[in-house]
Design a protein around this motif. Structure first.
Motif, short mmCIF file in Angstrom:
data_model
loop_
_atom_site.label_atom_id
_atom_site.label_comp_id
_atom_site.label_asym_id
_atom_site.label_seq_id
_atom_site.Cartn_x
_atom_site.Cartn_y
_atom_site.Cartn_z
N MET A 1 0.84 -1.38 0.05
CA MET A 1 -0.03 -0.01 -0.01
C MET A 1 0.80 1.18 -0.13
N TYR A 2 2.11 1.12 0.62
CA TYR A 2 3.07 2.36 0.72
C TYR A 2 3.25 2.71 -0.60
N GLN A 3 3.67 2.03 -1.74
CA GLN A 3 3.90 2.71 -3.03
C GLN A 3 2.88 3.16 -3.72
N ARG A 4 1.81 2.87 -3.12
CA ARG A 4 0.43 3.20 -3.86
C ARG A 4 0.11 4.41 -3.33
N VAL A 5 0.30 4.72 -2.08
CA VAL A 5 -0.07 5.85 -1.53
C VAL A 5 1.20 7.11 -1.94
N MET A 6 2.36 6.68 -2.09
CA MET A 6 3.36 7.56 -2.47
C MET A 6 3.00 7.89 -3.94
N GLY B 1 20.75 7.88 -0.72
CA GLY B 1 20.48 8.83 -1.71
C GLY B 1 19.60 9.76 -1.24
N ALA B 2 18.65 9.44 -0.44
CA ALA B 2 17.57 10.71 0.02
C ALA B 2 18.35 11.63 0.99
N ARG B 3 19.05 10.84 1.97
CA ARG B 3 19.75 11.84 2.97
C ARG B 3 20.92 12.74 2.40
N THR B 4 21.61 12.03 1.25
CA THR B 4 22.45 13.02 0.57
C THR B 4 21.80 14.13 -0.27
N TRP B 5 20.57 13.82 -0.77
CA TRP B 5 19.89 14.95 -1.48
C TRP B 5 19.27 16.02 -0.52
N LEU B 6 18.83 15.67 0.67
CA LEU B 6 18.47 16.46 1.53
C LEU B 6 19.77 17.41 2.16
N SER B 7 20.85 16.77 2.33
CA SER B 7 21.91 17.64 2.62
C SER B 7 22.34 18.47 1.55
N LYS B 8 22.06 18.24 0.42
CA LYS B 8 22.33 18.85 -0.81
C LYS B 8 21.56 20.18 -0.93
N LEU B 9 20.36 19.83 -0.47
CA LEU B 9 19.41 20.98 -0.45
C LEU B 9 19.74 21.97 0.66
N ARG B 10 20.03 21.68 1.77
CA ARG B 10 20.62 22.60 2.99
C ARG B 10 21.94 23.25 2.62
N GLN B 11 22.72 22.55 2.03
CA GLN B 11 24.06 23.19 1.77
C GLN B 11 24.18 24.23 0.76
N MET B 12 23.29 24.08 -0.30
CA MET B 12 22.87 24.81 -1.42
C MET B 12 22.18 26.05 -1.08
N LEU C 1 15.45 8.10 -3.12
CA LEU C 1 15.68 9.30 -3.61
C LEU C 1 14.21 9.86 -4.16
N GLU C 2 13.59 9.02 -5.02
CA GLU C 2 12.34 9.53 -5.92
C GLU C 2 10.97 9.81 -4.66
N GLU C 3 11.10 9.12 -3.50
CA GLU C 3 9.96 9.38 -2.47
C GLU C 3 10.30 10.59 -1.83
N ILE C 4 11.72 10.96 -1.53
CA ILE C 4 12.07 12.07 -0.81
C ILE C 4 11.71 13.21 -1.60
N LYS C 5 12.11 13.28 -2.93
CA LYS C 5 11.80 14.53 -3.73
C LYS C 5 10.23 14.94 -3.82
N VAL D 1 12.19 12.55 -11.00
CA VAL D 1 11.42 11.67 -11.78
C VAL D 1 10.00 11.49 -10.83
N PHE D 2 9.01 12.18 -11.43
CA PHE D 2 7.62 12.26 -10.81
C PHE D 2 6.85 10.91 -11.37
N HIS D 3 5.92 10.48 -10.74
CA HIS D 3 4.81 9.51 -11.23
C HIS D 3 4.16 10.32 -12.40
#
Length: 160
Positions: free
Chosen positions: A1-6, A87-98, A123-127, A158-160
């Motif tokens: 169900m998680y993937q469908r909710v996402m 990947g999700a943690r790195t992307w969040l850190s990148k958002l903050r550092q930039m 990564l896709e879900e965190i975006k 990449v969005f759905h």
């Protein structure tokens, strides 16, 4: 169900980035989601998650009443490392550092990711989660514009 909710959250975030008013057009959005094969419990779960976007915002603002000094490094807890992919943690850190988002927004994104716990957030879900937090949960138009501009230039999005 998680993937469908996402997937539903991703579709709703597409509506929001197109400046569709979620509350005024809720019935149409639900009809679209049903026509795409989603069930009402899944849709309700996604809308409940969106409604809770502001839940932790005030607490995070109180905890971070002063912007961290230069050189601040966010350390992820064991629970966060288990729930968020590298990947999700790195992307969040990148958002903050930039300086795309402030630390309170990063904390809100993490909180909302953990709210969907039980599954590993990639990564896709965190975006998608970050988009919803910024577009729905924030009133700062400058932050929203910076974030959406960043997403347009992020070639990995990449969005759905």
């Amino acid at each position: 169900m998680y993937q469908r909710v996402m997937a539903i959250i991703g579709i709703i975030s597409d509506y929001l980035t197109d400046d569709v008013d979620l509350y005024e057009q809720e019935e149409e959005i639900v009809d679209d989601l049903v026509s795409l094969g989603f069930d009402f419990p899944e849709i309700e779960t996604a809308f409940s998650w969106i409604a809770n976007l502001s839940q932790g915002k005030e607490l995070n603002l109180q905890l971070l009443d002063l912007e961290p000094e230069n050189g601040f490094q966010r350390l992820f807890t064991l629970e966060e490392r288990q729930s968020l992919s590298q990947g999700a943690r790195t992307w969040l850190s990148k958002l903050r550092q930039m300086d795309i988002v402030d630390q309170a927004t990063v904390e809100d994104i993490i909180d909302q990711s953990l709210f969907l716990s039980g599954y590993r957030v990639g990564l896709e879900e965190i975006k998608v989660i970050a988009t919803m937090v910024v577009v729905v949960g924030r009133t700062d138009t400058g932050l929203r514009d910076r974030f959406l501009s960043f997403l347009e230039n992020d070639h990995n999005l990449v969005f759905h």
